[in-house]
Write an enzyme that holds these catalytic residues in place. Sequence first.
Site, PDB file in Angstrom:
ATOM      1  N   GLN A 167      -5.211   3.709  -6.952  1.00 12.06           N
ATOM      2  CA  GLN A 167      -6.333   4.035  -6.070  1.00 12.06           C
ATOM      3  C   GLN A 167      -6.665   5.500  -6.349  1.00 12.06           C
ATOM      4  OE1 GLN A 167      -5.404   4.444  -1.904  1.00 12.06           O
ATOM      5  NE2 GLN A 167      -7.487   4.003  -1.228  1.00 12.06           N
ATOM      6  N   LEU A 208       0.843  -1.192   0.000  1.00 11.11           N
ATOM      7  CA  LEU A 208       0.000   0.000   0.000  1.00 11.11           C
ATOM      8  C   LEU A 208       0.881   1.246   0.000  1.00 11.11           C
ATOM      9  CD1 LEU A 208      -2.670  -1.052   2.671  1.00 11.11           C
ATOM     10  CD2 LEU A 208      -2.493  -1.656   0.244  1.00 11.11           C
ATOM     11  N   ASN A 240      37.713  23.792 -21.392  1.00  7.78           N
ATOM     12  CA  ASN A 240      37.141  22.662 -22.128  1.00  7.78           C
ATOM     13  C   ASN A 240      35.807  22.980 -22.788  1.00  7.78           C
ATOM     14  OD1 ASN A 240      35.947  22.891 -19.584  1.00  7.78           O
ATOM     15  ND2 ASN A 240      35.370  20.740 -19.535  1.00  7.78           N
ATOM     16  N   ARG A 251       1.022  13.619   7.840  1.00 11.69           N
ATOM     17  CA  ARG A 251       1.825  13.964   9.019  1.00 11.69           C
ATOM     18  C   ARG A 251       3.284  14.291   8.670  1.00 11.69           C
ATOM     19  NH1 ARG A 251      -0.386   8.642  11.983  1.00 11.69           N
ATOM     20  NH2 ARG A 251      -0.804   8.157   9.784  1.00 11.69           N
ATOM     21  N   THR A 253      -7.096   2.394   4.035  1.00 12.15           N
ATOM     22  CA  THR A 253      -6.303   1.218   3.677  1.00 12.15           C
ATOM     23  C   THR A 253      -7.171   0.082   3.096  1.00 12.15           C
ATOM     24  OG1 THR A 253      -6.398   0.626   6.029  1.00 12.15           O
ATOM     25  CG2 THR A 253      -4.368   1.611   5.243  1.00 12.15           C
ATOM     26  N   ALA A 257      -0.330   4.505  -1.641  1.00 16.38           N
ATOM     27  CA  ALA A 257      -1.054   5.564  -2.342  1.00 16.38           C
ATOM     28  C   ALA A 257      -1.235   6.825  -1.509  1.00 16.38           C
ATOM     29  CB  ALA A 257      -2.417   5.043  -2.788  1.00 16.38           C
ATOM     30  N   GLY A 258      -1.009   6.713  -0.198  1.00 18.31           N
ATOM     31  CA  GLY A 258      -1.301   7.839   0.695  1.00 18.31           C
ATOM     32  C   GLY A 258      -0.337   8.995   0.492  1.00 18.31           C
ATOM     33  N   ASN A 300      53.499  16.909 -13.964  1.00 18.94           N
ATOM     34  CA  ASN A 300      53.174  17.877 -12.913  1.00 18.94           C
ATOM     35  C   ASN A 300      52.332  19.009 -13.491  1.00 18.94           C
ATOM     36  OD1 ASN A 300      53.688  18.736 -10.044  1.00 18.94           O
ATOM     37  ND2 ASN A 300      54.277  20.576 -11.167  1.00 18.94           N
ATOM     38  N   ALA A 344      55.022  29.632 -17.348  1.00 18.65           N
ATOM     39  CA  ALA A 344      54.000  30.198 -16.463  1.00 18.65           C
ATOM     40  C   ALA A 344      53.146  31.191 -17.233  1.00 18.65           C
ATOM     41  CB  ALA A 344      54.667  30.887 -15.277  1.00 18.65           C
TER      42      ALA A 344
END
Length: 471
Positions: A85, A16, A403, A23, A91, A18-19, A394, A440
């Site tokens: 349902q 079950l 990219n 809460r 239920t 479907a609820g 490195n 660099a």
Amino acid sequence: MPESPAEQRSLNLLVLAAGLGTRMRSDLAKVLHRLDGRPLINHVCRTATALAPETIYIVIGHQGDEVRKAVLDEADGQNAVFVTQEQQLGTGDAVNAARSFLEDSDSTLVVLSGDVPMIRHETLAALVQHHHRYLDRGAACTVLTVRLSDPTGYGRVLRDKHGMFDRIVEQKDANDDERQITEINAGIYCFDSRKLYSALKAVKNHNAQGEYYLTDVPALLKDAGEDVAIFQHSDPQEIEGVNDRVQLANMERILCRRTISRLMLDAGVTFIDPKNAYISSESIVGRDTIIHPNVTIEGATQIGSRCEIRSGSRLVNAKIGDDVEIRDNCLIVDSEIGNGCSVGPMAHLRGRALMIEGSKVGNFVELKKTRLGRGSKANHLTYLGDATIGENTNIGAGTITCNYDGVKKHETHIGDRVKIGSDTMLVAPVKIGDESVTGAGSVVTKDVGDGELVVGVPARVKDKKDHGALA
Ligand code: UD1
Ligand code: CA
């Protein structure tokens, strides 16, 4: 013991789900909330599958498409039949939604709740056996019960003066005396399918919630002279339902502690602060690995032996070899790290990043869909995306693979024993040959040959050295 006639019946399961789960105070259907990283409904379906039933019927309603998708996303959902349902009238009404499939069936039907995720298949198998062997001929219905020190919220199981099943009273319909009863209905039952659907026709909605309760069926069967059995189970944690977020959080904590205890006791893993680590039950961790406080390990993560995972790191579906150090605050998603590698602090690996044995990724480095070869290093402030990097290369501080041209992603290939100077921009697609060097701050827009030195913006060849001169 010879089989009772009932034991020759085929087995079907009905879940079950479907609820809405009022809460939970959520826009997400309750059974889609996650426990141990997976929707509640998937826990129940996995357990159901372990019983090898003919068919698993799943009653869906609230966010039915999403619930169906969640079930089908896991291979366990393959022999599932979904039943809708339309309106959530209780239920009993939910079970009724599967009437056309099951009312003329000679099978045994196990009914499960989508919000009772910790139930074990061994317990269900024992329930089915009890049901089939009851009084040697089998019962019409067997109710799974347990005693709770605090039964608040659950349906109470009333017994007659012989200690046999009498009826179930919901919390909201119970009087003060009935509320004292500590034996509760787990919301899990075994039925003679045909008898269930026949009795279900008589269920009314005259109760505090104005709902059609499945819990009225056992008493109706009993009143009709049928045998209704009780299977009392001893482990309250297994039958706990999730109705609100406090219950969900408690359950998560229980599962996580269980996983951590198992890893400490059986696998020889050290948790510096077991209360402050989160690890999914699917994860595997090797001997003498040390996990520091505030580490989160999710999905099907594998970690080898003698690793050290420092605080603040999160690993999701990661595969980590032996002797790996993950330093503080790293995020590693869907990626693989070989033996003896070191990562972080503050590194991000994602999209099938792959670090080969002995390679190193340092501070503020991001790797996406990139292979970093054996012994290669990217120690500081670097982005490597869609790149393949050879051995013992490195990558200088601040290097970026450019990219993405705004439309497409392009690849960068860097060879073995290369020295990429600090702050190099590698404008992909681009290839950097073995033993080459970039100065660099160079912006590399063209392929660089083996042993070449390139510098500037855009980078130009300044020198072509042989291997010996570079070493
Ligand atoms: C139910 C039982 C209670 C038992 C408890 C155990 C009833 C009336 N009460 O209460 O005796 O102690 O489980 O956990 O059965 N559902 C539907 N359609 C509906 C209503 C519910 O599919 O119209 C599903 C829910 O999604 C949930 C399950 O049935 O998975 C149980 O419903 P819930 O409302 O949580 O029942 P409880 O109040 O917990
Ligand atoms: Ca419930």
